[in-house]
Design an enzyme around this catalytic site. Sequence first.
Site, PDB file in Angstrom:
ATOM      1  CG  HIS A 237      -2.062   0.861   1.282  1.00 42.83           C
ATOM      2  ND1 HIS A 237      -2.441   1.681   0.252  1.00 42.83           N
ATOM      3  CD2 HIS A 237      -2.920   1.166   2.316  1.00 42.83           C
ATOM      4  CE1 HIS A 237      -3.468   2.430   0.624  1.00 42.83           C
ATOM      5  NE2 HIS A 237      -3.779   2.145   1.869  1.00 42.83           N
ATOM      6  CG  HIS A 283      -4.166   0.609  -8.202  1.00 45.12           C
ATOM      7  ND1 HIS A 283      -5.521   0.499  -7.983  1.00 45.12           N
ATOM      8  CD2 HIS A 283      -3.705   1.509  -7.298  1.00 45.12           C
ATOM      9  CE1 HIS A 283      -5.855   1.307  -7.006  1.00 45.12           C
ATOM     10  NE2 HIS A 283      -4.785   1.930  -6.565  1.00 45.12           N
ATOM     11  NE  ARG A 292      -3.606   7.741  -7.282  1.00 40.41           N
ATOM     12  CZ  ARG A 292      -3.656   6.897  -6.266  1.00 40.41           C
ATOM     13  NH1 ARG A 292      -3.987   7.353  -5.069  1.00 40.41           N
ATOM     14  NH2 ARG A 292      -3.384   5.618  -6.425  1.00 40.41           N
ATOM     15  CG  ASP A 336       2.860   4.623  -3.661  1.00 39.86           C
ATOM     16  OD1 ASP A 336       2.704   5.759  -3.199  1.00 39.86           O
ATOM     17  OD2 ASP A 336       2.202   3.636  -3.274  1.00 39.86           O
TER      18      ASP A 336
END
Length: 396
Positions: A237, A283, A292, A336
């Site tokens: 995560h 994801h 994003r 990330d």
Amino acid sequence: MATAAASNAPAASFTRGLEGVVAGETEICSVEQGALIYRGYEIHDLAQHATFEDVAFLLLVGHRASKDELRFFKDELIANRALPNQVVEYLRAAGPMLKDGTAVPMDVLRTAVSILGNMDKDAQKIDAEANLRKAKRLTAKIPTVIGHMQNIIDGRDLVGQETGGDANLSHAGNLYYMMTGKKPSAQYERTIDVSLILYAEHDYNASTFASRVIAGTLSDMHGAVTGAIAALKGPLHGGANEAAMDMLSEIRRDIGPANDKAKIEAWMHKAFAEKRKLMGFGHRVYKNGDHRAPILHGLGRKIAEAQGAEQVALFEMGEIVQAQMLREKNIHPNVDFPCGMTYFVMGIPVPQYTPIFVASRITGWAAHVMEQHANNRLIRPVSVYTGPALKKWKDA
Ligand code: ACO
């Protein structure tokens, strides 16, 4: 007699990891293959035109702030930035553990939030007004915890201990200032600001779901946020922004200073052969790419370009890795991946990347805790029993 497993009807089928399971409703956010929407506003629009404070108000209060509401909200955040002495003392006590690696900043932040709960006069109240007050206080104070922690790790005097920073700086700018003691450039400030906007909310992700499960027992905001921080820490995560940067550093160490494409590709093939999970990729919901990621990649790359060849080389290496993941595995980067590279070229210490995620996601978590409390039903699924059949204790 039926076996215990068979007796546990009706759980005949289930979905591992609750993949695709609709676990509830929310008015806060819609995560779609084609868009990410916070209370009706699309993420590209917000990243281009809003500030983190705008988004925080939108998520917490439920509508776009008027000019006066926004000014008042910003003032409230600024007024609540400083930490109680007891929390500062705890951070100082945690210094040796942070320095020797026994504890990582996510652990210390989790405990600091828990202590803040012990000291909050609204701690035991879960009505909407008390929850909103606590949400604002947590949003204001988490960057100060991160900043003081980094000052302690670096052996520098605490920046802004009395005030929680510089009242003239935005939430994002002050976060950078608290961590480094340096005022950020406009480009740094806006890049952190956008990263906070992108990280603020994402419907029923693991940490938010954890916070809703806790809130669903009618437990309190600080408890729910403490649990959410623990869930976010994991590398599957939020911890992936640190793990992604660690992976890129590992590739750099293994291949040397030049971006030899063949060497990078060979490194990746070895990782594929070892069935390694490449951090910052994949994801649960987005299978065609994370909306994003390109936004943050673009901003981070601009910082790298302004800094020089070494920083650009990091992004170029990341781009080679990304292209190969897509070509050979059809897996896209998530937010990330560019986050790791972006914070790295800004000189932010890697172990603070996930705490910075917390500084943003606190708004999404708090909005979900309030939504859960406002229309609560205990969250309590069932499981398929796979243990031994029924036996007698006496005969064993
Ligand atoms: N590296 C290599 N292979 C991957 C990756 C990856 N990062 N992600 C998915 N895959 C592969 C899996 O091995 C699996 O292959 P298989 O079918 O041959 O076994 C297939 O793609 C499907 O992946 P799952 O693990 O089933 O997908 P799931 O939805 O369970 O996992 C997750 C999603 C946990 C994010 C996963 O992609 C992953 O571990 N990524 C790395 C960690 C990461 O970046 N997490 C951040 C998520 S975004 C966020 O939290 C802000």
